[in-house]
Design a protein around this motif. Sequence first.
Motif, PDB file in Angstrom:
ATOM      1  N   ALA A  99       0.831  -1.212   0.000  1.00 31.43           N
ATOM      2  CA  ALA A  99       0.000   0.000   0.000  1.00 31.43           C
ATOM      3  C   ALA A  99       0.862   1.256   0.000  1.00 31.43           C
ATOM      4  CB  ALA A  99      -0.935  -0.006   1.209  1.00 31.43           C
ATOM      5  N   ILE A 100       1.961   1.224   0.761  1.00 27.34           N
ATOM      6  CA  ILE A 100       2.889   2.354   0.761  1.00 27.34           C
ATOM      7  C   ILE A 100       3.407   2.598  -0.653  1.00 27.34           C
ATOM      8  CG2 ILE A 100       5.144   3.154   1.580  1.00 27.34           C
ATOM      9  CD1 ILE A 100       4.617   1.554   4.163  1.00 27.34           C
ATOM     10  N   CYS A 101       3.758   1.522  -1.323  1.00 23.42           N
ATOM     11  CA  CYS A 101       4.351   1.625  -2.666  1.00 23.42           C
ATOM     12  C   CYS A 101       3.334   2.043  -3.719  1.00 23.42           C
ATOM     13  CB  CYS A 101       4.988   0.298  -3.045  1.00 23.42           C
ATOM     14  SG  CYS A 101       6.247  -0.269  -1.878  1.00 23.42           S
ATOM     15  N   TYR A 102       2.123   1.490  -3.643  1.00 22.15           N
ATOM     16  CA  TYR A 102       1.108   1.851  -4.630  1.00 22.15           C
ATOM     17  C   TYR A 102       0.672   3.310  -4.481  1.00 22.15           C
ATOM     18  CZ  TYR A 102       0.480  -2.911  -6.387  1.00 22.15           C
ATOM     19  OH  TYR A 102       0.675  -4.137  -6.988  1.00 22.15           O
ATOM     20  N   GLN A 103       0.591   3.790  -3.243  1.00 19.58           N
ATOM     21  CA  GLN A 103       0.243   5.198  -3.046  1.00 19.58           C
ATOM     22  C   GLN A 103       1.326   6.113  -3.622  1.00 19.58           C
ATOM     23  OE1 GLN A 103      -2.257   6.055   0.803  1.00 19.58           O
ATOM     24  NE2 GLN A 103      -0.708   4.546   1.333  1.00 19.58           N
ATOM     25  N   LEU A 122      13.966   7.230  -8.339  1.00 23.98           N
ATOM     26  CA  LEU A 122      13.242   7.728  -7.175  1.00 23.98           C
ATOM     27  C   LEU A 122      14.190   7.765  -5.986  1.00 23.98           C
ATOM     28  CD1 LEU A 122      10.465   8.592  -5.973  1.00 23.98           C
ATOM     29  CD2 LEU A 122      10.209   6.199  -5.262  1.00 23.98           C
ATOM     30  N   ARG A 123      14.469   8.951  -5.476  1.00 24.45           N
ATOM     31  CA  ARG A 123      15.299   9.095  -4.282  1.00 24.45           C
ATOM     32  C   ARG A 123      14.394   9.128  -3.062  1.00 24.45           C
ATOM     33  NH1 ARG A 123      20.310  13.263  -5.713  1.00 24.45           N
ATOM     34  NH2 ARG A 123      21.263  11.917  -7.311  1.00 24.45           N
ATOM     35  N   VAL A 124      14.667   8.276  -2.114  1.00 27.75           N
ATOM     36  CA  VAL A 124      13.775   8.090  -0.975  1.00 27.75           C
ATOM     37  C   VAL A 124      14.476   8.456   0.335  1.00 27.75           C
ATOM     38  CG1 VAL A 124      12.440   6.292  -2.124  1.00 27.75           C
ATOM     39  CG2 VAL A 124      14.459   5.655  -0.791  1.00 27.75           C
ATOM     40  N   ASP A 125      13.673   8.770   1.340  1.00 31.10           N
ATOM     41  CA  ASP A 125      14.223   9.030   2.663  1.00 31.10           C
ATOM     42  C   ASP A 125      13.193   8.666   3.712  1.00 31.10           C
ATOM     43  OD1 ASP A 125      12.397  11.109   2.402  1.00 31.10           O
ATOM     44  OD2 ASP A 125      13.695  12.592   3.348  1.00 31.10           O
ATOM     45  N   GLY A 126      13.582   8.760   4.985  1.00 34.97           N
ATOM     46  CA  GLY A 126      12.666   8.429   6.065  1.00 34.97           C
ATOM     47  C   GLY A 126      12.871   7.027   6.601  1.00 34.97           C
ATOM     48  N   GLY A 127      12.159   6.744   7.687  1.00 31.06           N
ATOM     49  CA  GLY A 127      12.336   5.477   8.389  1.00 31.06           C
ATOM     50  C   GLY A 127      11.996   4.241   7.589  1.00 31.06           C
ATOM     51  N   VAL A 128      10.979   4.337   6.725  1.00 30.65           N
ATOM     52  CA  VAL A 128      10.556   3.154   5.980  1.00 30.65           C
ATOM     53  C   VAL A 128      11.622   2.697   4.990  1.00 30.65           C
ATOM     54  CG1 VAL A 128       9.430   4.331   4.043  1.00 30.65           C
ATOM     55  CG2 VAL A 128       8.522   2.138   4.851  1.00 30.65           C
ATOM     56  N   THR A 129      12.577   3.567   4.655  1.00 31.12           N
ATOM     57  CA  THR A 129      13.620   3.177   3.704  1.00 31.12           C
ATOM     58  C   THR A 129      14.570   2.136   4.284  1.00 31.12           C
ATOM     59  OG1 THR A 129      15.118   4.982   4.355  1.00 31.12           O
ATOM     60  CG2 THR A 129      13.530   5.437   2.604  1.00 31.12           C
ATOM     61  N   GLN A 130      14.489   1.890   5.587  1.00 30.76           N
ATOM     62  CA  GLN A 130      15.290   0.832   6.190  1.00 30.76           C
ATOM     63  C   GLN A 130      14.715  -0.544   5.896  1.00 30.76           C
ATOM     64  OE1 GLN A 130      18.233   1.695   7.563  1.00 30.76           O
ATOM     65  NE2 GLN A 130      17.611   3.751   6.936  1.00 30.76           N
ATOM     66  N   ASN A 131      13.481  -0.564   5.401  1.00 33.66           N
ATOM     67  CA  ASN A 131      12.803  -1.819   5.082  1.00 33.66           C
ATOM     68  C   ASN A 131      13.202  -2.248   3.669  1.00 33.66           C
ATOM     69  OD1 ASN A 131      10.696  -3.704   4.199  1.00 33.66           O
ATOM     70  ND2 ASN A 131       9.622  -3.127   6.068  1.00 33.66           N
ATOM     71  N   PRO A 149      19.899   7.522   0.247  1.00 38.72           N
ATOM     72  CA  PRO A 149      21.160   8.161   0.609  1.00 38.72           C
ATOM     73  C   PRO A 149      21.727   7.609   1.915  1.00 38.72           C
ATOM     74  CG  PRO A 149      19.359   9.583   1.220  1.00 38.72           C
ATOM     75  CD  PRO A 149      18.746   8.391   0.526  1.00 38.72           C
ATOM     76  N   VAL A 150      22.966   7.930   2.191  1.00 34.10           N
ATOM     77  CA  VAL A 150      23.589   7.523   3.449  1.00 34.10           C
ATOM     78  C   VAL A 150      22.849   8.148   4.629  1.00 34.10           C
ATOM     79  CG1 VAL A 150      25.671   7.739   4.862  1.00 34.10           C
ATOM     80  CG2 VAL A 150      25.864   7.140   2.433  1.00 34.10           C
ATOM     81  N   VAL A 151      22.506   9.434   4.508  1.00 39.42           N
ATOM     82  CA  VAL A 151      21.718  10.118   5.539  1.00 39.42           C
ATOM     83  C   VAL A 151      20.268  10.108   5.082  1.00 39.42           C
ATOM     84  CG1 VAL A 151      21.356  12.243   6.833  1.00 39.42           C
ATOM     85  CG2 VAL A 151      23.670  11.576   6.157  1.00 39.42           C
ATOM     86  N   ALA A 152      19.441   9.291   5.732  1.00 42.21           N
ATOM     87  CA  ALA A 152      18.071   9.080   5.271  1.00 42.21           C
ATOM     88  C   ALA A 152      17.098  10.147   5.753  1.00 42.21           C
ATOM     89  CB  ALA A 152      17.578   7.705   5.716  1.00 42.21           C
ATOM     90  N   GLU A 153      17.522  10.999   6.693  1.00 40.72           N
ATOM     91  CA  GLU A 153      16.640  12.063   7.173  1.00 40.72           C
ATOM     92  C   GLU A 153      16.948  13.330   6.373  1.00 40.72           C
ATOM     93  OE1 GLU A 153      14.156  11.485   9.016  1.00 40.72           O
ATOM     94  OE2 GLU A 153      14.757   9.413   9.446  1.00 40.72           O
ATOM     95  N   THR A 154      16.422  13.381   5.157  1.00 41.24           N
ATOM     96  CA  THR A 154      16.767  14.436   4.213  1.00 41.24           C
ATOM     97  C   THR A 154      16.290  15.811   4.653  1.00 41.24           C
ATOM     98  OG1 THR A 154      16.723  12.832   2.418  1.00 41.24           O
ATOM     99  CG2 THR A 154      16.568  15.148   1.805  1.00 41.24           C
ATOM    100  N   THR A 155      15.118  15.890   5.267  1.00 43.65           N
ATOM    101  CA  THR A 155      14.585  17.191   5.691  1.00 43.65           C
ATOM    102  C   THR A 155      15.502  17.854   6.707  1.00 43.65           C
ATOM    103  OG1 THR A 155      12.316  16.433   5.310  1.00 43.65           O
ATOM    104  CG2 THR A 155      12.607  18.386   6.683  1.00 43.65           C
ATOM    105  N   GLU A 182      25.203   7.815  -1.859  1.00 45.47           N
ATOM    106  CA  GLU A 182      24.174   6.781  -1.924  1.00 45.47           C
ATOM    107  C   GLU A 182      24.576   5.588  -1.061  1.00 45.47           C
ATOM    108  OE1 GLU A 182      21.781   5.428  -5.674  1.00 45.47           O
ATOM    109  OE2 GLU A 182      23.592   4.193  -5.552  1.00 45.47           O
ATOM    110  N   SER A 183      23.621   5.076  -0.309  1.00 47.85           N
ATOM    111  CA  SER A 183      23.922   3.906   0.519  1.00 47.85           C
ATOM    112  C   SER A 183      23.403   2.613  -0.112  1.00 47.85           C
ATOM    113  CB  SER A 183      23.320   4.056   1.915  1.00 47.85           C
ATOM    114  OG  SER A 183      21.909   3.922   1.882  1.00 47.85           O
ATOM    115  N   ASN A 184      22.317   2.725  -0.884  1.00 46.29           N
ATOM    116  CA  ASN A 184      21.764   1.513  -1.491  1.00 46.29           C
ATOM    117  C   ASN A 184      20.903   1.893  -2.694  1.00 46.29           C
ATOM    118  OD1 ASN A 184      21.249  -1.175  -1.896  1.00 46.29           O
ATOM    119  ND2 ASN A 184      20.447  -1.560   0.148  1.00 46.29           N
ATOM    120  N   ARG A 185      20.805   0.970  -3.633  1.00 43.74           N
ATOM    121  CA  ARG A 185      19.965   1.178  -4.813  1.00 43.74           C
ATOM    122  C   ARG A 185      19.264  -0.129  -5.153  1.00 43.74           C
ATOM    123  NH1 ARG A 185      20.268   4.791  -9.922  1.00 43.74           N
ATOM    124  NH2 ARG A 185      21.337   6.156  -8.447  1.00 43.74           N
TER     125      ARG A 185
END
Length: 213
Positions: A99-103, A122-131, A149-155, A182-185
């Motif tokens: 659901a997260i992905c489809y939204q 698509l560059r992503v950030d936030g806690g869910v990117t650890q999943n 990115p290496v630092v996922a808290e972009t804001t 970048e930490s992962n792709r």
Amino acid sequence: MLTTLAFQLGDEPAKYALEGSVAVTGSAVQWLRDQIGIIQSSAEIEPLASSVSDTAGVYFVPAFSGLFAPYWRGDARGVIVGLTRAATKAHIARATLEAICYQTLDVIRAMEEETGVAIKVLRVDGGVTQNQLCMQMQADILQTEVSRPVVAETTALGAAYAAGLAVGLWKNKEELLSQWEESNRWKPKISAELATDGLQGWKKAIERTLNWV
């Protein structure tokens, strides 16, 4: 889509961004934890969702306060559809990540349609990117590479960069760009079912959320 002020540095013209507001994404995982009790901690959702290969036809649309972008339907409410006797909490957990992905897909496609600009990465950030599973799903559903990115808290990082520029810690924006790493792709699987049959099921599930209020 919403036009929002992104930032303004010094006397430079303000920069604007296109924003797609979604009411519930990662907080749907918290709902599974706090209201339903399917998991005891947010980190548990990945191994639980990974224990099944698909959702067995289950879809979860977390329209708890209506559907935001790109639907803008305040009459919508959350639904879990496609349940059978064989459905388990693992299938619901996996449907939550989907659901997260489809939204996100809905918002990205609306942005591409409005701007005529295709999203190549698509560059992503936030806690869910650890999943890891969720990020792979996102790449499969979008059929687009996903970069974390290496630092996922972009804001927070952006605010720190702006402050650093203001006091002269960095000389210019070009110097800031060299800081990004970048930490992962995640690369999409070719012809992933999530992007075809899965998307059709998601659209049907969206229809079931409407006209409840």
